[in-house]
Write a protein that holds these residues in place. Structure first.
Motif, PDB file in Angstrom:
ATOM      1  N   THR A 114       0.728  -1.185  -0.025  1.00 39.03           N
ATOM      2  CA  THR A 114      -0.063   0.029  -0.058  1.00 39.03           C
ATOM      3  C   THR A 114       0.802   1.215   0.113  1.00 39.03           C
ATOM      4  O   THR A 114       0.332   2.238  -0.295  1.00 39.03           O
ATOM      5  CB  THR A 114      -0.743   0.112   1.458  1.00 39.03           C
ATOM      6  OG1 THR A 114      -0.159  -0.274   2.296  1.00 39.03           O
ATOM      7  CG2 THR A 114      -2.142  -0.845   1.018  1.00 39.03           C
ATOM      8  N   ASP A 115       1.909   1.125   0.315  1.00 40.58           N
ATOM      9  CA  ASP A 115       2.919   2.340   0.460  1.00 40.58           C
ATOM     10  C   ASP A 115       3.631   2.495  -0.860  1.00 40.58           C
ATOM     11  O   ASP A 115       4.600   3.484  -1.148  1.00 40.58           O
ATOM     12  CB  ASP A 115       4.036   1.937   1.183  1.00 40.58           C
ATOM     13  CG  ASP A 115       3.315   2.402   2.803  1.00 40.58           C
ATOM     14  OD1 ASP A 115       2.258   3.133   3.059  1.00 40.58           O
ATOM     15  OD2 ASP A 115       3.838   1.862   3.812  1.00 40.58           O
ATOM     16  N   LEU A 116       3.454   1.406  -2.003  1.00 39.73           N
ATOM     17  CA  LEU A 116       4.252   1.739  -3.308  1.00 39.73           C
ATOM     18  C   LEU A 116       3.226   2.156  -4.200  1.00 39.73           C
ATOM     19  O   LEU A 116       2.127   1.675  -4.407  1.00 39.73           O
ATOM     20  CB  LEU A 116       4.871   0.252  -3.370  1.00 39.73           C
ATOM     21  CG  LEU A 116       5.929  -0.072  -2.789  1.00 39.73           C
ATOM     22  CD1 LEU A 116       6.251  -1.675  -3.013  1.00 39.73           C
ATOM     23  CD2 LEU A 116       7.285   0.552  -3.165  1.00 39.73           C
ATOM     24  N   ARG A 117       3.660   3.153  -4.787  1.00 41.73           N
ATOM     25  CA  ARG A 117       2.612   3.796  -5.645  1.00 41.73           C
ATOM     26  C   ARG A 117       3.267   4.056  -7.091  1.00 41.73           C
ATOM     27  O   ARG A 117       4.240   4.636  -7.211  1.00 41.73           O
ATOM     28  CB  ARG A 117       2.128   5.085  -5.336  1.00 41.73           C
ATOM     29  CG  ARG A 117       1.238   4.938  -3.980  1.00 41.73           C
ATOM     30  CD  ARG A 117       0.791   6.306  -3.343  1.00 41.73           C
ATOM     31  NE  ARG A 117       0.163   5.947  -2.210  1.00 41.73           N
ATOM     32  CZ  ARG A 117       0.625   5.862  -0.844  1.00 41.73           C
ATOM     33  NH1 ARG A 117       1.838   5.863  -0.837  1.00 41.73           N
ATOM     34  NH2 ARG A 117      -0.075   5.638   0.118  1.00 41.73           N
ATOM     35  N   LEU A 118       2.554   3.775  -8.332  1.00 46.30           N
ATOM     36  CA  LEU A 118       2.974   3.542  -9.640  1.00 46.30           C
ATOM     37  C   LEU A 118       2.790   5.075 -10.422  1.00 46.30           C
ATOM     38  O   LEU A 118       1.481   5.472 -10.113  1.00 46.30           O
ATOM     39  CB  LEU A 118       2.371   2.544 -10.259  1.00 46.30           C
ATOM     40  CG  LEU A 118       2.821   2.283 -11.686  1.00 46.30           C
ATOM     41  CD1 LEU A 118       4.337   1.937 -11.772  1.00 46.30           C
ATOM     42  CD2 LEU A 118       1.904   1.100 -12.500  1.00 46.30           C
ATOM     43  N   ALA A 119       3.602   5.637 -11.103  1.00 42.20           N
ATOM     44  CA  ALA A 119       3.293   6.659 -12.020  1.00 42.20           C
ATOM     45  C   ALA A 119       3.729   6.492 -13.333  1.00 42.20           C
ATOM     46  O   ALA A 119       4.900   6.135 -13.343  1.00 42.20           O
ATOM     47  CB  ALA A 119       3.889   7.874 -11.516  1.00 42.20           C
ATOM     48  N   THR A 120       3.112   6.927 -14.367  1.00 44.75           N
ATOM     49  CA  THR A 120       3.377   6.708 -15.811  1.00 44.75           C
ATOM     50  C   THR A 120       3.906   8.125 -16.131  1.00 44.75           C
ATOM     51  O   THR A 120       2.891   9.013 -16.189  1.00 44.75           O
ATOM     52  CB  THR A 120       2.401   6.027 -16.590  1.00 44.75           C
ATOM     53  OG1 THR A 120       2.119   4.810 -16.068  1.00 44.75           O
ATOM     54  CG2 THR A 120       3.087   5.558 -18.136  1.00 44.75           C
ATOM     55  N   ARG A 121       5.066   8.249 -16.709  1.00 47.06           N
ATOM     56  CA  ARG A 121       5.466   9.584 -17.628  1.00 47.06           C
ATOM     57  C   ARG A 121       5.571   9.321 -19.090  1.00 47.06           C
ATOM     58  O   ARG A 121       6.314   8.666 -19.479  1.00 47.06           O
ATOM     59  CB  ARG A 121       6.675   9.801 -17.008  1.00 47.06           C
ATOM     60  CG  ARG A 121       6.954   9.934 -15.473  1.00 47.06           C
ATOM     61  CD  ARG A 121       5.849  10.860 -14.868  1.00 47.06           C
ATOM     62  NE  ARG A 121       5.930  11.032 -13.421  1.00 47.06           N
ATOM     63  CZ  ARG A 121       4.810  11.243 -12.572  1.00 47.06           C
ATOM     64  NH1 ARG A 121       3.794  11.597 -13.319  1.00 47.06           N
ATOM     65  NH2 ARG A 121       4.991  11.252 -11.301  1.00 47.06           N
ATOM     66  N   HIS A 122       4.432   9.926 -19.883  1.00 49.13           N
ATOM     67  CA  HIS A 122       4.380   9.892 -21.262  1.00 49.13           C
ATOM     68  C   HIS A 122       5.625  10.407 -21.797  1.00 49.13           C
ATOM     69  O   HIS A 122       5.755  10.175 -23.170  1.00 49.13           O
ATOM     70  CB  HIS A 122       3.114  10.006 -21.620  1.00 49.13           C
ATOM     71  CG  HIS A 122       2.053   9.181 -20.944  1.00 49.13           C
ATOM     72  ND1 HIS A 122       1.710   7.836 -21.296  1.00 49.13           N
ATOM     73  CD2 HIS A 122       1.280   9.469 -20.019  1.00 49.13           C
ATOM     74  CE1 HIS A 122       0.870   7.259 -20.687  1.00 49.13           C
ATOM     75  NE2 HIS A 122       0.505   8.053 -19.538  1.00 49.13           N
ATOM     76  N   GLY A 123       5.889  11.440 -21.504  1.00 49.37           N
ATOM     77  CA  GLY A 123       6.797  12.403 -22.117  1.00 49.37           C
ATOM     78  C   GLY A 123       6.405  13.868 -22.351  1.00 49.37           C
ATOM     79  O   GLY A 123       7.264  14.572 -21.927  1.00 49.37           O
ATOM     80  N   PRO A 124       5.282  14.423 -22.626  1.00 49.88           N
ATOM     81  CA  PRO A 124       4.920  15.799 -22.608  1.00 49.88           C
ATOM     82  C   PRO A 124       5.151  16.628 -21.407  1.00 49.88           C
ATOM     83  O   PRO A 124       5.503  17.675 -21.354  1.00 49.88           O
ATOM     84  CB  PRO A 124       3.330  15.881 -23.003  1.00 49.88           C
ATOM     85  CG  PRO A 124       3.395  14.500 -23.877  1.00 49.88           C
ATOM     86  CD  PRO A 124       4.295  13.503 -23.285  1.00 49.88           C
ATOM     87  N   GLU A 125       4.824  15.647 -20.369  1.00 48.51           N
ATOM     88  CA  GLU A 125       5.217  16.609 -18.788  1.00 48.51           C
ATOM     89  C   GLU A 125       6.520  16.395 -18.388  1.00 48.51           C
ATOM     90  O   GLU A 125       6.733  16.911 -17.154  1.00 48.51           O
ATOM     91  CB  GLU A 125       4.114  15.700 -17.756  1.00 48.51           C
ATOM     92  CG  GLU A 125       4.570  14.191 -17.507  1.00 48.51           C
ATOM     93  CD  GLU A 125       4.277  13.227 -18.446  1.00 48.51           C
ATOM     94  OE1 GLU A 125       4.652  13.192 -19.519  1.00 48.51           O
ATOM     95  OE2 GLU A 125       3.574  12.064 -17.970  1.00 48.51           O
ATOM     96  N   LEU A 126       7.494  15.783 -19.237  1.00 50.10           N
ATOM     97  CA  LEU A 126       8.991  15.917 -18.635  1.00 50.10           C
ATOM     98  C   LEU A 126       9.782  16.949 -19.168  1.00 50.10           C
ATOM     99  O   LEU A 126      10.991  16.930 -19.403  1.00 50.10           O
ATOM    100  CB  LEU A 126       9.515  14.423 -19.097  1.00 50.10           C
ATOM    101  CG  LEU A 126       8.669  13.244 -18.116  1.00 50.10           C
ATOM    102  CD1 LEU A 126       9.332  12.016 -18.367  1.00 50.10           C
ATOM    103  CD2 LEU A 126       8.735  13.474 -16.488  1.00 50.10           C
ATOM    104  N   GLY A 127       9.141  17.764 -20.279  1.00 50.43           N
ATOM    105  CA  GLY A 127       9.901  18.664 -20.775  1.00 50.43           C
ATOM    106  C   GLY A 127      10.362  18.331 -22.356  1.00 50.43           C
ATOM    107  O   GLY A 127      10.272  17.230 -22.697  1.00 50.43           O
ATOM    108  N   PRO A 128      10.821  19.462 -23.173  1.00 50.17           N
ATOM    109  CA  PRO A 128      11.052  19.016 -24.449  1.00 50.17           C
ATOM    110  C   PRO A 128      11.989  18.002 -24.976  1.00 50.17           C
ATOM    111  O   PRO A 128      11.650  17.217 -25.897  1.00 50.17           O
ATOM    112  CB  PRO A 128      11.419  20.237 -25.182  1.00 50.17           C
ATOM    113  CG  PRO A 128      11.694  21.264 -23.878  1.00 50.17           C
ATOM    114  CD  PRO A 128      11.191  20.716 -22.725  1.00 50.17           C
TER     115      PRO A 128
END
Lengths: 186, 121
Positions: A87-101
């Motif tokens: 329950t203390d491990l949480r997943l996040a997906t970073r697709h690219g547009p939110e990470l800078g050019p």
């Protein structure tokens, strides 16, 4: 040739943990330190100067959910291992547009269309069986091959690393002394 | 996230959030409102503390988002005219400034520019 899931340098930069204030513990700033793991991605720990962990995060260039691998690694580095809960491990997906050019371009050009997946580990302050407030600490001292996590009372917890205590030499009176340690340079 | 090539259009933006979460309200709620306006689509807010909304929030996260036993919020989804749902954004489990920066990068992204570019029909 790189291992599957390894992050390229622009992605490492884009995913570098932001250094702000300590989470619900003190007014000190937190510092991000990268730690070695057997996993292909990058593992970072954000902690204040006392060693209280705000969050630990693992990033991998892959579609897979690395939560189980991260949990398995953390259990080898945490005392007690039962502190590592799903329950203390949480997943996040970073697709690219939110990470800078730069990161966006890199992910867009990836023929396999992989995102970056991040697993965060945050242990909220809790009370032990005696009602004492406990927090998650990290010890980065040289005595450990990689960081050691442990629970301890908020005050003085930085001196309670079980790994360092186990290695400390015993005096003739069987009184345990603190081994001299040097902080690992960043 | 793939750049849009098929003749499909954004239909609705959905944000899963909680009122107590500083990454959600007002930060991501405001950015999501702005993004929905840019895309000219309605914004749907699913509050995980509201009985009528949490089931739907859990389902969209489980089927299309970053599912964990105690999943991260906010999570943002874009629904398309062909029925597809894309996960767009998950908040950063760091300082709120990091989530804010990610939103700003999203607004400046090539992905959004391509999406907003008028297409020859």
């Amino acid at each position: 040739m790189t291992r599957a899931g390894t992050l390229s340098l622009p992605l490492v930069r884009a995913l570098r943990a932001s250094e702000g204030r300590c989470y619900r513990h003190c007014d000190q700033g937190v510092r991000a330190r990268t730690a070695a793991t057997p996993l292909p991605g990058v593992f970072q720990v954000l902690a204040c100067p006392s060693g209280v962990v705000s969050v630990a995060m693992y990033s991998e260039w892959s579609r897979r959910d690395a939560s189980r691998s991260v949990a398995a690694f953390l259990r080898t580095r945490t005392r007690p291992a039962s502190l590592v809960r799903a329950t203390d491990l949480r997943l996040a997906t970073r697709h690219g547009p939110e990470l800078g050019p730069r990161a966006e371009r890199l992910l867009e050009r990836d023929p396999r269309r992989r995102p970056v997946r991040v697993v965060y580990w945050r242990v909220y302050p809790f009370q032990d069986a005696k009602g004492v407030d406990q927090r998650l600490f990290v010890c980065h001292r040289r005595a450990h091959t990689s960081p050691l996590f442990y629970a301890a009372p908020s005050e003085g917890g930085e001196r309670a690393c079980p790994g360092c205590a186990a290695r400390a030499p015993r005096s003739s009176g069987a009184r345990r002394r603190t081994a001299p340690q040097r902080a690992r340079p960043s | 996230m793939a750049h849009p090539t098929a003749p499909r259009r954004p239909q609705r933006l959905t944000v899963v959030l909680a009122q107590w979460c500083p990454h959600c309200v007002p930060l991501s709620q405001d950015h999501a409102r702005r993004l929905a306006a840019r895309l000219k689509v309605p914004l749907r807010i699913l509050d995980i503390d509201r009985r009528g909304e949490v089931r739907l929030a859990d389902r969209i996260v489980r089927e299309h988002g970053d599912a964990s036993p105690d999943y991260l919020i906010p999570q943002v989804f874009l629904e398309w005219s062909d029925g597809a749902i894309d996960h767009l954004f998950t908040g950063f489990s760091e300082q709120t400034a990091r989530t804010d920066r990610a939103w700003r990068d999203l607004f400046a992204s090539a992905w959004l520019k391509a999406l907003l570019r008028p297409r020859a029909s």
